[in-house]
Design an enzyme around this catalytic site. Structure first.
Site, PDB file in Angstrom:
ATOM      1  CE  LYS A 241      14.061  47.545  19.908  1.00 41.02           C
ATOM      2  NZ  LYS A 241      14.296  48.088  18.571  1.00 41.02           N
TER       3      LYS A 241
ATOM      4  CD  GLN B 130      13.910  51.350  16.778  1.00 42.53           C
ATOM      5  OE1 GLN B 130      14.408  50.741  17.719  1.00 42.53           O
ATOM      6  NE2 GLN B 130      12.954  50.832  16.033  1.00 42.53           N
TER       7      GLN B 130
ATOM      8  CG  ASP C 126      18.654  45.242  14.992  1.00 44.25           C
ATOM      9  OD1 ASP C 126      17.826  44.570  15.653  1.00 44.25           O
ATOM     10  OD2 ASP C 126      18.558  46.462  14.800  1.00 44.25           O
TER      11      ASP C 126
END
Ligand SMILES: NC(=O)c1ccc[n+]([C@@H]2O[C@H](COP(=O)([O-])OP(=O)(O)OC[C@H]3O[C@@H](n4cnc5c(N)ncnc54)[C@H](OP(=O)(O)O)[C@@H]3O)[C@@H](O)[C@H]2O)c1
Length: 297
Positions: free
Chosen positions: A55, A99, A122
């Site tokens: 990422k 994460q 997200d």
């Protein structure tokens, strides 16, 4: 014999990333806006570390500044929440991603709740899942479901009235994909571990999205001839020579003989997930600054 079109997730992701790169450049030149994405990694899970590294690289490649925060596995929940509060207040940070999974002493729900919904790239915050569910504008669409929809739209000209079967009902994949397909006027069925006659349910679907985490569970004869099959699953299995490899939730070789189009694993949904994360960061930054987000991908 392979008759299905193999949906090239890497090529589609490159297209999305190209439009993101242009958008980032235009925001810098036209609005003096320097985009930033903060990624928080707790602990030393090897797979998570790889995802975070990828990422970070993808951000740099798109001209987005990446702020990486690595915390030890035994960090206290309140310290994670303090970090999130700091990122919420930081004007250089337009998107925040934590994460998952998190170590057991930290509540993922509490951490996601603490993220400013405007920076929740997200799309897991209850405000964003709620907006997606009731169909209001301004929802941040979760990255993997968003990537799946882009792929489906490239292969199905008119989604209205199509029978879609979403296999798996997780909050981060199955449910948002179902919401997105419903919003596109598909007739959506959700299947899960308690579904009866699963193969029959799948066989009725014009669009089949598999997100179960069971290697090659969807057999060729579960697929309606000509269907569009999106394989979200990522499963590591052993190979005959003692190594390992990644496979999806769909028996790819069998699917390729019957489906109209199918995504491979790897090289299907995975690259689109990262592309959509970058896309969401642009959307988040634009909304925060009152700028109309550009069309991307
Ligand atoms: N490509 C990407 O970027 C990406 C991103 C996210 C996830 N993934 C992958 O996608 C897969 C799913 O992830 P997830 O987070 O949604 O998984 P999850 O939270 O474990 O959910 C799995 C879902 O599958 C259902 N299920 C499990 N076994 C089943 C069976 N035998 N028959 C029917 N349904 C069954 C479960 O049903 P119940 O609800 O009844 O238990 C559950 O709804 C995993 O392989 C994951 O690694 C890929």
């Amino acid at each position: 014999m392979t008759t299905a079109e193999i949906i090239d997730g890497r090529r589609l992701a490159d297209e999305v990333r190209g439009t993101v790169r242009n958008a980032v450049r235009n925001l810098k030149d036209g609005h003096q806006l320097d985009l930033g994405l903060a990624v928080v990694l707790v602990g030393d899970d090897a797979a998570s570390a790889v995802y975070v590294r990828n990422k970070g690289k993808a951000c740099e490649d798109s001209g987005i500044r990446s702020f990486e925060h690595r915390l030890p596995a035994d960090v206290r929940e309140e310290d994670v929440l303090t970090l999130i509060a700091g990122l919420n207040a930081d004007d250089r940070v337009h998107g925040i991603l934590v994460q998952l999974p998190l170590p057991p002493q930290i509540s993922a729900e509490a951490v996601i709740d603490a993220i400013d919904p405007a920076k929740d790239v997200d799309g897991f915050h209850i405000i964003n899942t709620g907006r997606l569910a009731i169909g209001t504008a301004g929802a941040m669409v979760p990255c993997t479901p968003g990537g799946c929809l882009i792929m489906i739209k490239k292969h199905v000209a008119d989604l209205a009235g199509q029978r879609a079967l979403v296999l798996g009902r997780s909050n981060i994949v199955g449910k948002p994909i179902a919401q997105l397909l419903l919003a596109e006027n598909c007739t959506v069925t959700m299947a899960h571990s308690k579904t009866r006659d699963l193969a029959d349910e799948c066989r009725r679907a014009d669009i089949l999205v598999a997100a179960v985490g069971r290697p090659r569970m969807v057999a060729g004869d579960w697929i309606k001839p000509g269907a569009t099959v999106i394989d979200v699953g990522i499963n590591r299995v052993e190979t005959e020579d003692g190594g390992t490899k990644l496979v999806g939730d769909v028996d790819f070789n069998a699917a390729a003989e019957v489906a109209g189009a199918v995504t491979p694993v790897p090289g299907g949904v995975g690259p689109m997930t990262i592309a959509c994360l970058l896309r969401n960061t642009v959307i988040a930054a634009c909304r925060q600054k009152g700028i109309e987000p550009p069309a991307m991908g």
